[in-house]
Design a protein around this motif. Sequence first.
Motif, PDB file in Angstrom:
ATOM      1  N   ASP A   7       1.074  -1.333  -0.156  1.00 40.97           N
ATOM      2  CA  ASP A   7       0.143  -0.116   0.094  1.00 40.97           C
ATOM      3  C   ASP A   7       1.002   1.244   0.141  1.00 40.97           C
ATOM      4  O   ASP A   7       0.328   2.370  -0.362  1.00 40.97           O
ATOM      5  CB  ASP A   7      -0.922   0.367   1.214  1.00 40.97           C
ATOM      6  CG  ASP A   7      -1.595  -0.931   1.664  1.00 40.97           C
ATOM      7  OD1 ASP A   7      -2.541  -1.076   0.383  1.00 40.97           O
ATOM      8  OD2 ASP A   7      -2.422  -1.658   2.119  1.00 40.97           O
ATOM      9  N   LEU A   8       1.509   0.726   0.663  1.00 40.95           N
ATOM     10  CA  LEU A   8       2.491   2.404   0.366  1.00 40.95           C
ATOM     11  C   LEU A   8       3.962   1.825  -0.499  1.00 40.95           C
ATOM     12  O   LEU A   8       4.348   1.134  -0.819  1.00 40.95           O
ATOM     13  CB  LEU A   8       3.884   2.415   1.703  1.00 40.95           C
ATOM     14  CG  LEU A   8       2.800   2.853   2.734  1.00 40.95           C
ATOM     15  CD1 LEU A   8       3.606   2.542   4.023  1.00 40.95           C
ATOM     16  CD2 LEU A   8       1.809   3.634   3.093  1.00 40.95           C
ATOM     17  N   SER A   9       4.100   3.438  -1.096  1.00 40.07           N
ATOM     18  CA  SER A   9       6.050   3.124  -1.716  1.00 40.07           C
ATOM     19  C   SER A   9       7.241   2.105  -1.263  1.00 40.07           C
ATOM     20  O   SER A   9       6.895   2.222  -0.182  1.00 40.07           O
ATOM     21  CB  SER A   9       6.194   4.785  -2.714  1.00 40.07           C
ATOM     22  OG  SER A   9       6.832   5.337  -1.503  1.00 40.07           O
ATOM     23  N   GLU A  51       9.898   3.807  -1.785  1.00 41.22           N
ATOM     24  CA  GLU A  51      11.199   4.426  -0.838  1.00 41.22           C
ATOM     25  C   GLU A  51       9.891   4.690   0.704  1.00 41.22           C
ATOM     26  O   GLU A  51      10.909   5.489   1.375  1.00 41.22           O
ATOM     27  CB  GLU A  51      10.783   6.269  -1.792  1.00 41.22           C
ATOM     28  CG  GLU A  51      11.425   5.649  -2.756  1.00 41.22           C
ATOM     29  CD  GLU A  51      10.719   5.209  -4.120  1.00 41.22           C
ATOM     30  OE1 GLU A  51       9.731   4.771  -4.060  1.00 41.22           O
ATOM     31  OE2 GLU A  51      11.781   4.952  -4.997  1.00 41.22           O
ATOM     32  N   GLN A  52       8.964   4.731   0.275  1.00 37.75           N
ATOM     33  CA  GLN A  52       8.359   5.224   2.039  1.00 37.75           C
ATOM     34  C   GLN A  52       8.573   4.146   3.204  1.00 37.75           C
ATOM     35  O   GLN A  52       8.334   4.568   4.319  1.00 37.75           O
ATOM     36  CB  GLN A  52       6.894   5.408   1.501  1.00 37.75           C
ATOM     37  CG  GLN A  52       6.034   6.774   1.087  1.00 37.75           C
ATOM     38  CD  GLN A  52       5.219   7.058   1.317  1.00 37.75           C
ATOM     39  OE1 GLN A  52       4.253   5.206   0.488  1.00 37.75           O
ATOM     40  NE2 GLN A  52       4.284   7.635   1.640  1.00 37.75           N
ATOM     41  N   ILE A  53       8.914   2.975   2.602  1.00 39.40           N
ATOM     42  CA  ILE A  53       8.657   1.649   3.252  1.00 39.40           C
ATOM     43  C   ILE A  53      10.097   1.337   4.168  1.00 39.40           C
ATOM     44  O   ILE A  53      10.891   1.290   4.687  1.00 39.40           O
ATOM     45  CB  ILE A  53       8.302   0.518   2.685  1.00 39.40           C
ATOM     46  CG1 ILE A  53       7.077   0.215   2.324  1.00 39.40           C
ATOM     47  CG2 ILE A  53       9.193  -1.532   3.415  1.00 39.40           C
ATOM     48  CD1 ILE A  53       6.807  -0.826   1.559  1.00 39.40           C
ATOM     49  N   TRP A 104       7.115  -4.455  -7.383  1.00 44.31           N
ATOM     50  CA  TRP A 104       7.447  -3.150  -7.837  1.00 44.31           C
ATOM     51  C   TRP A 104       7.885  -2.794  -9.545  1.00 44.31           C
ATOM     52  O   TRP A 104       8.191  -2.293  -9.835  1.00 44.31           O
ATOM     53  CB  TRP A 104       7.786  -2.260  -6.422  1.00 44.31           C
ATOM     54  CG  TRP A 104       9.366  -2.400  -5.916  1.00 44.31           C
ATOM     55  CD1 TRP A 104      10.397  -2.421  -6.316  1.00 44.31           C
ATOM     56  CD2 TRP A 104       9.638  -3.921  -4.771  1.00 44.31           C
ATOM     57  NE1 TRP A 104      11.729  -2.800  -5.709  1.00 44.31           N
ATOM     58  CE2 TRP A 104      11.122  -3.475  -4.258  1.00 44.31           C
ATOM     59  CE3 TRP A 104       8.549  -4.110  -4.114  1.00 44.31           C
ATOM     60  CZ2 TRP A 104      11.530  -4.353  -3.784  1.00 44.31           C
ATOM     61  CZ3 TRP A 104       9.322  -4.755  -2.904  1.00 44.31           C
ATOM     62  CH2 TRP A 104      10.646  -5.244  -2.635  1.00 44.31           C
ATOM     63  N   ASN A 112      12.372   3.928   3.910  1.00 43.85           N
ATOM     64  CA  ASN A 112      13.130   5.607   4.771  1.00 43.85           C
ATOM     65  C   ASN A 112      12.125   4.993   6.101  1.00 43.85           C
ATOM     66  O   ASN A 112      12.027   6.146   6.139  1.00 43.85           O
ATOM     67  CB  ASN A 112      12.422   6.481   4.159  1.00 43.85           C
ATOM     68  CG  ASN A 112      13.090   6.280   2.830  1.00 43.85           C
ATOM     69  OD1 ASN A 112      14.959   6.163   2.977  1.00 43.85           O
ATOM     70  ND2 ASN A 112      13.085   6.925   1.708  1.00 43.85           N
ATOM     71  N   SER A 113      11.342   4.279   6.214  1.00 41.80           N
ATOM     72  CA  SER A 113      10.245   4.313   7.071  1.00 41.80           C
ATOM     73  C   SER A 113      11.272   3.445   8.975  1.00 41.80           C
ATOM     74  O   SER A 113      11.570   2.664   8.819  1.00 41.80           O
ATOM     75  CB  SER A 113       9.179   3.498   6.636  1.00 41.80           C
ATOM     76  OG  SER A 113       8.331   3.303   8.378  1.00 41.80           O
ATOM     77  N   GLU A 114      10.548   4.139   9.972  1.00 36.30           N
ATOM     78  CA  GLU A 114      11.287   3.534  11.135  1.00 36.30           C
ATOM     79  C   GLU A 114      10.297   2.205  11.264  1.00 36.30           C
ATOM     80  O   GLU A 114      10.769   1.487  12.339  1.00 36.30           O
ATOM     81  CB  GLU A 114      11.114   4.010  12.176  1.00 36.30           C
ATOM     82  CG  GLU A 114      12.493   5.255  11.818  1.00 36.30           C
ATOM     83  CD  GLU A 114      13.085   6.006  12.624  1.00 36.30           C
ATOM     84  OE1 GLU A 114      12.176   6.199  14.267  1.00 36.30           O
ATOM     85  OE2 GLU A 114      13.680   7.038  12.930  1.00 36.30           O
ATOM     86  N   GLN A 126       5.629  -5.764   4.773  1.00 39.34           N
ATOM     87  CA  GLN A 126       5.081  -5.225   5.838  1.00 39.34           C
ATOM     88  C   GLN A 126       3.383  -5.636   5.615  1.00 39.34           C
ATOM     89  O   GLN A 126       2.268  -5.423   6.282  1.00 39.34           O
ATOM     90  CB  GLN A 126       4.829  -3.125   5.424  1.00 39.34           C
ATOM     91  CG  GLN A 126       3.434  -2.705   5.185  1.00 39.34           C
ATOM     92  CD  GLN A 126       2.163  -2.260   5.001  1.00 39.34           C
ATOM     93  OE1 GLN A 126       2.295  -1.884   3.350  1.00 39.34           O
ATOM     94  NE2 GLN A 126       1.260  -1.371   4.673  1.00 39.34           N
ATOM     95  N   HIS A 138       7.608   0.997   9.164  1.00 36.81           N
ATOM     96  CA  HIS A 138       6.860  -0.771   8.042  1.00 36.81           C
ATOM     97  C   HIS A 138       8.731  -1.422   7.877  1.00 36.81           C
ATOM     98  O   HIS A 138       9.497  -0.673   7.610  1.00 36.81           O
ATOM     99  CB  HIS A 138       6.587  -0.236   7.323  1.00 36.81           C
ATOM    100  CG  HIS A 138       5.261   1.092   7.766  1.00 36.81           C
ATOM    101  ND1 HIS A 138       4.306   0.039   8.394  1.00 36.81           N
ATOM    102  CD2 HIS A 138       4.874   1.796   7.604  1.00 36.81           C
ATOM    103  CE1 HIS A 138       3.524   0.316   8.623  1.00 36.81           C
ATOM    104  NE2 HIS A 138       3.656   2.578   8.006  1.00 36.81           N
TER     105      HIS A 138
END
Length: 217
Positions: A141-143, A145-147, A178, A149-151, A157, A153
Amino acid sequence: MSDESAGMRRPSRAVVASALLLRVKFHCIARLAPLVESNFNFIELGPRGTGKSYFYSEFTPYSTLISGGQATKATLFYNVLRRKIGLVGFWDTVAFDEVGGIKIKDPDTIQIMKDFMANGRFSRGVEVIAQASMAYVGNLDLSVEQIVNSEVHDLFQPLPKEFDLAIQDRFACYLPGWELPKNSSEFLTDHGIGRSWMSAARIKGRAEPRATSAKYS
């Protein structure tokens, strides 16, 4: 493997191999692994529209796709009351669609799944040995890049909370969905080998029969 030899494997799905990068061709070939290898644990996570579910529901008659809902030990593995082997005894590949939506209420189901993914056998009053591969597909559900850079996820995920590190450690292949293009007419051709013929030919690569053996303790 050369770019040409990788392309030779793709016309069976009527895909224009020359339109794909070599790395993408390898990803497409990797999707075949659960169909030709016994007890191969595979996961593909990525965006919608890349053919994850379609592949396991339509490419071959030797796999079954479980679309959401509750996964029970009786359905998947062994029904004690009926003394009947579950899906792993009747299909070469058992695939789970929208893996994040799987509901597992019984902890025993996860433990049996771990045992089966580890060595192709489990015990429920009887010892059951099966050759089925397990494939899990789901949507991110997230890109990416978002994953990354996330603390909070990670790249697992979408998996339900019951799929702990022990389950994740048993995956032989994580396909980065992806990196696959979304389904588009520009990648398709009307010329290809029939699905049923090609899938049957792939199954011949399995060394073990589909039949599952069960021994009463």
